[in-house]
Scaffold this motif. Structure first.
Motif, PDB file in Angstrom:
ATOM      1  N   UNK A  98      52.480  42.307  28.386  1.00 19.41           N
ATOM      2  CA  UNK A  98      51.420  42.362  29.400  1.00 19.41           C
ATOM      3  C   UNK A  98      50.821  40.970  29.613  1.00 19.41           C
ATOM      4  N   UNK A  99      50.498  40.292  28.516  1.00 20.24           N
ATOM      5  CA  UNK A  99      49.889  38.956  28.623  1.00 20.24           C
ATOM      6  C   UNK A  99      50.861  37.945  29.229  1.00 20.24           C
ATOM      7  N   UNK A 100      52.129  38.046  28.885  1.00 22.25           N
ATOM      8  CA  UNK A 100      53.134  37.136  29.457  1.00 22.25           C
ATOM      9  C   UNK A 100      53.234  37.349  30.967  1.00 22.25           C
ATOM     10  N   UNK A 101      53.216  38.597  31.407  1.00 19.93           N
ATOM     11  CA  UNK A 101      53.266  38.876  32.841  1.00 19.93           C
ATOM     12  C   UNK A 101      52.039  38.276  33.518  1.00 19.93           C
ATOM     13  N   UNK A 102      50.855  38.467  32.915  1.00 16.84           N
ATOM     14  CA  UNK A 102      49.614  37.931  33.485  1.00 16.84           C
ATOM     15  C   UNK A 102      49.672  36.408  33.617  1.00 16.84           C
ATOM     16  N   UNK A 103      50.198  35.732  32.587  1.00 20.01           N
ATOM     17  CA  UNK A 103      50.271  34.257  32.624  1.00 20.01           C
ATOM     18  C   UNK A 103      51.180  33.770  33.747  1.00 20.01           C
ATOM     19  N   UNK A 104      52.180  34.543  34.091  1.00 18.68           N
ATOM     20  CA  UNK A 104      53.166  34.129  35.101  1.00 18.68           C
ATOM     21  C   UNK A 104      52.748  34.501  36.528  1.00 18.68           C
ATOM     22  N   UNK A 105      51.600  35.168  36.676  1.00 18.63           N
ATOM     23  CA  UNK A 105      51.176  35.639  37.996  1.00 18.63           C
ATOM     24  C   UNK A 105      49.696  35.345  38.227  1.00 18.63           C
ATOM     25  N   UNK A 106      49.261  35.527  39.462  1.00 20.31           N
ATOM     26  CA  UNK A 106      47.843  35.364  39.785  1.00 20.31           C
ATOM     27  C   UNK A 106      47.138  36.708  39.686  1.00 20.31           C
ATOM     28  N   UNK A 107      45.837  36.662  39.754  1.00 20.28           N
ATOM     29  CA  UNK A 107      45.020  37.887  39.727  1.00 20.28           C
ATOM     30  C   UNK A 107      45.287  38.754  40.961  1.00 20.28           C
ATOM     31  N   UNK A 108      45.779  38.158  42.028  1.00 17.80           N
ATOM     32  CA  UNK A 108      46.045  38.896  43.271  1.00 17.80           C
ATOM     33  C   UNK A 108      47.369  39.645  43.225  1.00 17.80           C
ATOM     34  N   UNK A 109      48.256  39.260  42.311  1.00 14.27           N
ATOM     35  CA  UNK A 109      49.583  39.885  42.245  1.00 14.27           C
ATOM     36  C   UNK A 109      49.492  41.249  41.567  1.00 14.27           C
ATOM     37  N   UNK A 110      49.987  42.303  42.217  1.00 14.54           N
ATOM     38  CA  UNK A 110      49.972  43.616  41.567  1.00 14.54           C
ATOM     39  C   UNK A 110      51.029  43.688  40.458  1.00 14.54           C
ATOM     40  N   UNK A 111      50.694  44.408  39.403  1.00 18.73           N
ATOM     41  CA  UNK A 111      51.706  44.693  38.390  1.00 18.73           C
ATOM     42  C   UNK A 111      52.814  45.481  39.080  1.00 18.73           C
ATOM     43  N   UNK A 112      54.078  45.315  38.697  1.00 19.71           N
ATOM     44  CA  UNK A 112      55.169  46.031  39.373  1.00 19.71           C
ATOM     45  C   UNK A 112      54.914  47.544  39.351  1.00 19.71           C
ATOM     46  N   UNK A 113      54.716  48.123  40.541  1.00 20.94           N
ATOM     47  CA  UNK A 113      54.432  49.540  40.641  1.00 20.94           C
ATOM     48  C   UNK A 113      53.001  49.906  40.288  1.00 20.94           C
ATOM     49  N   UNK A 114      52.138  48.895  40.108  1.00 20.30           N
ATOM     50  CA  UNK A 114      50.747  49.140  39.729  1.00 20.30           C
ATOM     51  C   UNK A 114      49.789  48.452  40.687  1.00 20.30           C
ATOM     52  N   UNK A 115      48.657  48.046  40.179  1.00 25.17           N
ATOM     53  CA  UNK A 115      47.646  47.377  40.994  1.00 25.17           C
ATOM     54  C   UNK A 115      47.398  45.976  40.466  1.00 25.17           C
ATOM     55  N   UNK A 116      46.733  45.166  41.257  1.00 23.77           N
ATOM     56  CA  UNK A 116      46.401  43.806  40.823  1.00 23.77           C
ATOM     57  C   UNK A 116      45.106  43.825  40.013  1.00 23.77           C
ATOM     58  N   UNK A 117      44.876  42.747  39.263  1.00 21.50           N
ATOM     59  CA  UNK A 117      43.631  42.606  38.520  1.00 21.50           C
ATOM     60  C   UNK A 117      42.444  42.549  39.479  1.00 21.50           C
ATOM     61  N   UNK A 118      42.608  41.867  40.620  1.00 18.03           N
ATOM     62  CA  UNK A 118      41.520  41.792  41.595  1.00 18.03           C
ATOM     63  C   UNK A 118      41.227  43.158  42.211  1.00 18.03           C
ATOM     64  N   UNK A 119      42.278  43.940  42.510  1.00 16.17           N
ATOM     65  CA  UNK A 119      42.049  45.290  43.046  1.00 16.17           C
ATOM     66  C   UNK A 119      41.293  46.141  42.033  1.00 16.17           C
ATOM     67  N   UNK A 120      41.690  46.054  40.778  1.00 21.47           N
ATOM     68  CA  UNK A 120      40.994  46.812  39.736  1.00 21.47           C
ATOM     69  C   UNK A 120      39.550  46.347  39.616  1.00 21.47           C
ATOM     70  N   UNK A 121      39.323  45.039  39.672  1.00 24.05           N
ATOM     71  CA  UNK A 121      37.961  44.502  39.556  1.00 24.05           C
ATOM     72  C   UNK A 121      37.076  45.017  40.690  1.00 24.05           C
ATOM     73  N   UNK A 122      37.604  45.048  41.902  1.00 25.36           N
ATOM     74  CA  UNK A 122      36.818  45.571  43.030  1.00 25.36           C
ATOM     75  C   UNK A 122      36.526  47.061  42.831  1.00 25.36           C
ATOM     76  N   UNK A 123      37.475  47.776  42.274  1.00 25.70           N
ATOM     77  CA  UNK A 123      37.268  49.192  41.955  1.00 25.70           C
ATOM     78  C   UNK A 123      36.148  49.341  40.931  1.00 25.70           C
ATOM     79  N   UNK A 124      36.126  48.460  39.926  1.00 24.71           N
ATOM     80  CA  UNK A 124      35.061  48.498  38.920  1.00 24.71           C
ATOM     81  C   UNK A 124      33.702  48.208  39.552  1.00 24.71           C
ATOM     82  N   UNK A 125      33.654  47.225  40.443  1.00 22.06           N
ATOM     83  CA  UNK A 125      32.387  46.908  41.118  1.00 22.06           C
ATOM     84  C   UNK A 125      31.892  48.122  41.899  1.00 22.06           C
ATOM     85  N   UNK A 126      32.796  48.801  42.603  1.00 19.43           N
ATOM     86  CA  UNK A 126      32.423  50.018  43.340  1.00 19.43           C
ATOM     87  C   UNK A 126      31.899  51.086  42.388  1.00 19.43           C
ATOM     88  N   UNK A 127      32.558  51.239  41.237  1.00 18.94           N
ATOM     89  CA  UNK A 127      32.145  52.257  40.269  1.00 18.94           C
ATOM     90  C   UNK A 127      30.767  51.953  39.701  1.00 18.94           C
TER      91      UNK A 127
END
Length: 192
Positions: A98-127
């Motif tokens: 997981x950490x290796x994937x994160x290091x190789x990508x930006x916060x805007x990049x979705x995990x393959x078949x998942x969501x991006x860190x930024x999308x999750x963060x916006x979801x948290x802000x809404x929550x």
């Protein structure tokens, strides 16, 4: 004064195996240590009047809350927007993968078949914002490390949602008043 107590769930079996889980349909139990952590959380909260307990769809958050609040008449509310990050194809992989994937990508990049860190963060802000809109004055929120980390760092005015607070202890209460949680929401939105 309104009080929001935010805690990460107790240690889970996947925590102890250093594996990641972002799918609430995958059953993950608390370890014995996690159950003890949840009991300690309950002791720390015993003298605080709580009007509501918010948890995610993940059983480890609900189980932590049930253990911590055993014997208390506190209603529970499931808030899926506080769920852990949807990891897609990384589901069940090691923490290092997981950490290796994160290091190789930006916060805007979705995990393959998942969501991006930024999308999750916006979801948290809404929550967090939806919890702020509730009428209850004292609310316990049992969630995951990442939404808690983002809230702490954003409330502190950091320019990085992942720091300076990074590794957060399981089942440890972090206290936010209304202004601080509002700052967290604003900070998360600013950084995403």
């Amino acid at each position: 004064m309104r009080l929001f107590v935010i805690a990460r769930h107790g240690e889970s079996t996947l925590n102890s195996e250093n594996r990641v889980n972002g799918d609430p349909d995958v059953p993950v139990q608390l370890t014995e240590r996690g159950r003890s952590e949840a009991q300690l959380l309950g002791q720390q909260l015993a003298h605080i009047r709580l009007e509501l307990c918010v948890h995610t769809r993940f059983s480890r958050t609900r189980d932590t809350a049930e253990i911590a609040l055993a014997g208390r008449d506190v209603p529970f509310l499931e808030v899926p927007e506080l769920d852990d990050i949807a990891l897609g194809e990384l589901e069940g992989n090691t923490l290092e993968d997981y950490r290796a994937w994160k290091r190789a990508h930006t916060r805007r990049d979705p995990f393959p078949g998942g969501e991006s860190l930024d999308d999750a963060a916006r979801r948290y802000a809404d929550a967090f914002e939806s919890v702020l809109r509730r009428n209850e004055s004292q609310i316990l929120i049992v969630t995951h490390e990442i939404p808690l980390r983002y809230a702490i760092n954003a409330a502190d005015g950091s320019n990085d949602l992942d720091g300076p607070a990074h590794q957060l202890a399981n089942a440890t209460p972090y206290l936010f008043d209304e202004d601080t949680l509002t700052r967290a929401v604003e900070g998360i939105r600013r950084l995403t």
